[in-house]
Design a protein around this motif. Structure first.
Motif, PDB file in Angstrom:
ATOM      1  N   SER A 125      -6.544  13.535  -0.413  1.00  0.00           N
ATOM      2  CA  SER A 125      -6.443  12.330  -0.590  1.00  0.00           C
ATOM      3  C   SER A 125      -4.741  11.459  -0.199  1.00  0.00           C
ATOM      4  CB  SER A 125      -6.131  11.341  -2.363  1.00  0.00           C
ATOM      5  OG  SER A 125      -6.460  10.256  -2.215  1.00  0.00           O
ATOM      6  N   LEU A 126      -4.259  11.607  -0.250  1.00  0.00           N
ATOM      7  CA  LEU A 126      -2.793  11.481   0.326  1.00  0.00           C
ATOM      8  C   LEU A 126      -2.764  11.712   1.997  1.00  0.00           C
ATOM      9  CD1 LEU A 126      -0.441  10.935   0.320  1.00  0.00           C
ATOM     10  CD2 LEU A 126       0.553  13.038  -0.116  1.00  0.00           C
ATOM     11  N   VAL A 127      -3.627  12.778   2.330  1.00  0.00           N
ATOM     12  CA  VAL A 127      -3.498  12.786   3.695  1.00  0.00           C
ATOM     13  C   VAL A 127      -4.156  11.884   4.427  1.00  0.00           C
ATOM     14  CG1 VAL A 127      -3.944  14.623   6.188  1.00  0.00           C
ATOM     15  CG2 VAL A 127      -3.124  15.356   4.216  1.00  0.00           C
ATOM     16  N   GLY A 128      -5.199  11.438   3.867  1.00  0.00           N
ATOM     17  CA  GLY A 128      -6.374  10.700   4.455  1.00  0.00           C
ATOM     18  C   GLY A 128      -5.794   9.447   4.393  1.00  0.00           C
ATOM     19  N   ALA A 129      -5.331   8.937   2.811  1.00  0.00           N
ATOM     20  CA  ALA A 129      -3.881   7.484   3.405  1.00  0.00           C
ATOM     21  C   ALA A 129      -2.878   7.680   4.333  1.00  0.00           C
ATOM     22  CB  ALA A 129      -3.479   7.452   1.860  1.00  0.00           C
ATOM     23  N   LEU A 130      -2.647   8.639   4.206  1.00  0.00           N
ATOM     24  CA  LEU A 130      -1.140   8.684   5.781  1.00  0.00           C
ATOM     25  C   LEU A 130      -2.661   8.160   7.111  1.00  0.00           C
ATOM     26  CD1 LEU A 130       0.922  11.304   4.756  1.00  0.00           C
ATOM     27  CD2 LEU A 130       1.224   8.634   4.284  1.00  0.00           C
ATOM     28  N   LEU A 131      -3.059   9.262   7.001  1.00  0.00           N
ATOM     29  CA  LEU A 131      -3.514   9.414   8.494  1.00  0.00           C
ATOM     30  C   LEU A 131      -4.405   7.476   8.900  1.00  0.00           C
ATOM     31  CD1 LEU A 131      -6.436  12.105   8.546  1.00  0.00           C
ATOM     32  CD2 LEU A 131      -3.923  11.015   9.823  1.00  0.00           C
ATOM     33  N   TYR A 132      -4.116   6.791   7.699  1.00  0.00           N
ATOM     34  CA  TYR A 132      -4.537   5.675   7.314  1.00  0.00           C
ATOM     35  C   TYR A 132      -3.629   4.489   7.703  1.00  0.00           C
ATOM     36  CZ  TYR A 132      -6.384   0.662   6.199  1.00  0.00           C
ATOM     37  OH  TYR A 132      -7.033  -0.188   5.904  1.00  0.00           O
TER      38      TYR A 132
ATOM     39  N   TYR B  12       1.082  -1.208   0.213  1.00  0.00           N
ATOM     40  CA  TYR B  12      -0.093   0.059   0.170  1.00  0.00           C
ATOM     41  C   TYR B  12       0.768   1.380   0.121  1.00  0.00           C
ATOM     42  CZ  TYR B  12      -3.735   3.294   1.761  1.00  0.00           C
ATOM     43  OH  TYR B  12      -3.932   4.818   1.504  1.00  0.00           O
ATOM     44  N   ILE B  13       1.880   1.056   0.887  1.00  0.00           N
ATOM     45  CA  ILE B  13       2.454   2.502   1.142  1.00  0.00           C
ATOM     46  C   ILE B  13       3.757   2.450  -0.841  1.00  0.00           C
ATOM     47  CG2 ILE B  13       4.879   3.580   2.411  1.00  0.00           C
ATOM     48  CD1 ILE B  13       3.956   1.663   4.684  1.00  0.00           C
ATOM     49  N   SER B  14       4.186   1.802  -1.028  1.00  0.00           N
ATOM     50  CA  SER B  14       4.578   1.141  -1.865  1.00  0.00           C
ATOM     51  C   SER B  14       3.751   2.181  -3.381  1.00  0.00           C
ATOM     52  CB  SER B  14       5.397   0.121  -2.903  1.00  0.00           C
ATOM     53  OG  SER B  14       6.256  -0.435  -1.619  1.00  0.00           O
ATOM     54  N   HIS B  15       2.654   1.617  -3.278  1.00  0.00           N
ATOM     55  CA  HIS B  15       1.453   2.232  -4.481  1.00  0.00           C
ATOM     56  C   HIS B  15       1.349   3.395  -4.225  1.00  0.00           C
ATOM     57  CE1 HIS B  15      -1.774   2.687  -6.730  1.00  0.00           C
ATOM     58  NE2 HIS B  15      -3.192   3.728  -5.903  1.00  0.00           N
ATOM     59  N   LEU B  16       1.320   4.620  -2.781  1.00  0.00           N
ATOM     60  CA  LEU B  16       1.739   5.970  -2.240  1.00  0.00           C
ATOM     61  C   LEU B  16       2.498   6.232  -3.074  1.00  0.00           C
ATOM     62  CD1 LEU B  16       0.068   5.641   1.393  1.00  0.00           C
ATOM     63  CD2 LEU B  16      -1.479   5.969  -1.261  1.00  0.00           C
ATOM     64  N   VAL B  17       4.013   5.349  -2.953  1.00  0.00           N
ATOM     65  CA  VAL B  17       4.620   6.377  -2.898  1.00  0.00           C
ATOM     66  C   VAL B  17       4.976   6.654  -5.028  1.00  0.00           C
ATOM     67  CG1 VAL B  17       7.647   6.068  -3.635  1.00  0.00           C
ATOM     68  CG2 VAL B  17       6.442   5.449  -1.463  1.00  0.00           C
ATOM     69  N   GLU B  18       4.134   5.490  -5.368  1.00  0.00           N
ATOM     70  CA  GLU B  18       4.559   5.702  -6.805  1.00  0.00           C
ATOM     71  C   GLU B  18       3.600   6.850  -7.305  1.00  0.00           C
ATOM     72  OE1 GLU B  18       3.040   1.322  -8.607  1.00  0.00           O
ATOM     73  OE2 GLU B  18       5.030   0.486  -7.787  1.00  0.00           O
ATOM     74  N   THR B  19       2.080   7.135  -7.102  1.00  0.00           N
ATOM     75  CA  THR B  19       1.322   8.056  -6.595  1.00  0.00           C
ATOM     76  C   THR B  19       1.846   9.822  -6.927  1.00  0.00           C
ATOM     77  OG1 THR B  19      -0.718   5.971  -7.088  1.00  0.00           O
ATOM     78  CG2 THR B  19      -0.968   7.980  -6.639  1.00  0.00           C
ATOM     79  N   TYR B  20       2.263   9.480  -6.002  1.00  0.00           N
ATOM     80  CA  TYR B  20       2.552  11.223  -5.086  1.00  0.00           C
ATOM     81  C   TYR B  20       4.086  10.995  -5.682  1.00  0.00           C
ATOM     82  CZ  TYR B  20      -2.011  10.297  -3.237  1.00  0.00           C
ATOM     83  OH  TYR B  20      -3.606  10.433  -3.401  1.00  0.00           O
ATOM     84  N   LEU B  21       4.588  10.190  -6.031  1.00  0.00           N
ATOM     85  CA  LEU B  21       6.164  10.593  -6.216  1.00  0.00           C
ATOM     86  C   LEU B  21       6.883   9.931  -7.320  1.00  0.00           C
ATOM     87  CD1 LEU B  21       7.545  10.999  -2.255  1.00  0.00           C
ATOM     88  CD2 LEU B  21       6.310  12.704  -3.697  1.00  0.00           C
TER      89      LEU B  21
END
Length: 229
Positions: free
Chosen positions: A210-217, A156-165
């Motif tokens: 969306s990013l803040v919500g994902a990090l909070l999750y 999940y975190i790797s997907h966030l990195v690929e999406t936002y960075l």
């Protein structure tokens, strides 16, 4: 730990006594009677698309679990626990309900066990499928060790990195190991001072939210260490 799936769960619910619901006739059916008046259909069971279908499904499943002897968790009403002594041995069963999925954690299995008795009644009462051992739950990867259960969100975190960075983590992000940048107070003051002067694009706002919500999750599931990062 195993996952069970309720097949077409919403169709297994029941309308409340006296509840009357009508809907338009589906394609292919006559929409007018012989008298020329429009026809509608009376719904006998909850169906997908009804606003209350999910609630009716919950009101059908939860009472059945309580009748079976489970205790509903006060802090999370979707979690149920049951403890019984069988052949002089205490056995425990924990259930987690999420829409049409049922997650089971049990201390004993095999013929005659509490888990075996429950799943037998479950399959008799409901249309369910045993999907096997739990490996993931709501973007949390689960693995069972010899004496522990490991939860992680690496994918999940790797997907966030690929999406936002997409170009990788900027080097400036690594310049300090402190939970927050020393410049944070100045950045906050600057944002407060100029927020009335700037026009923020809706797409940027939604991406940020969306990013803040994902990090909070992540911080509330497996990474409490990033709660103040």
């Amino acid at each position: 730990m195993r996952r069970w799936d309720f097949v077409a769960a919403y169709l297994q619910g029941e309308l409340q006594d006296g509840e009357v619901v009508y809907c338009h006739a589906p394609p292919g059916y006559a929409t007018q009677g012989a008298d020329g008046r429009s026809r509608v259909c009376r719904v006998e069971k909850p169906i997908y698309g009804m606003a209350q279908a999910g609630r009716r499904w919950q009101r059908s499943l939860f009472p059945w679990l309580l009748e079976w002897g489970f205790t509903q968790c006060a802090s999370d009403p979707c979690v149920f626990t049951l403890t019984r002594t069988i052949d002089g041995e205490e056995q425990r069963l924990i259930l987690g309900c999420y829409v049409d999925d049922l997650f089971t954690l049990y201390s004993h299995d095999g013929p005659g066990s509490l888990y075996d008795s429950f799943t037998s009644d479950l399959a008799t009462r409901w249309n369910v499928e045993d999907e096997g051992p739990i490996s993931d739950l709501l973007n949390v990867d689960i693995s069972v060790g010899t004496d522990c259960v490991v939860l992680k969100q690496e994918k999940y975190i790797s997907h966030l990195v690929e999406t936002y960075l997409p170009d990788g983590v900027p080097l400036s992000f690594h310049k300090t190991q402190a939970p927050a940048s020393d410049e944070l107070p100045a950045l906050v003051n600057d944002a407060l001072r100029t927020k009335q002067e700037r026009v923020i694009d809706d797409a940027d706002r939604q991406a940020y939210q969306s990013l803040v919500g994902a990090l909070l999750y992540c911080s509330t599931q497996t990474r409490p260490d990033v709660a103040y990062a």
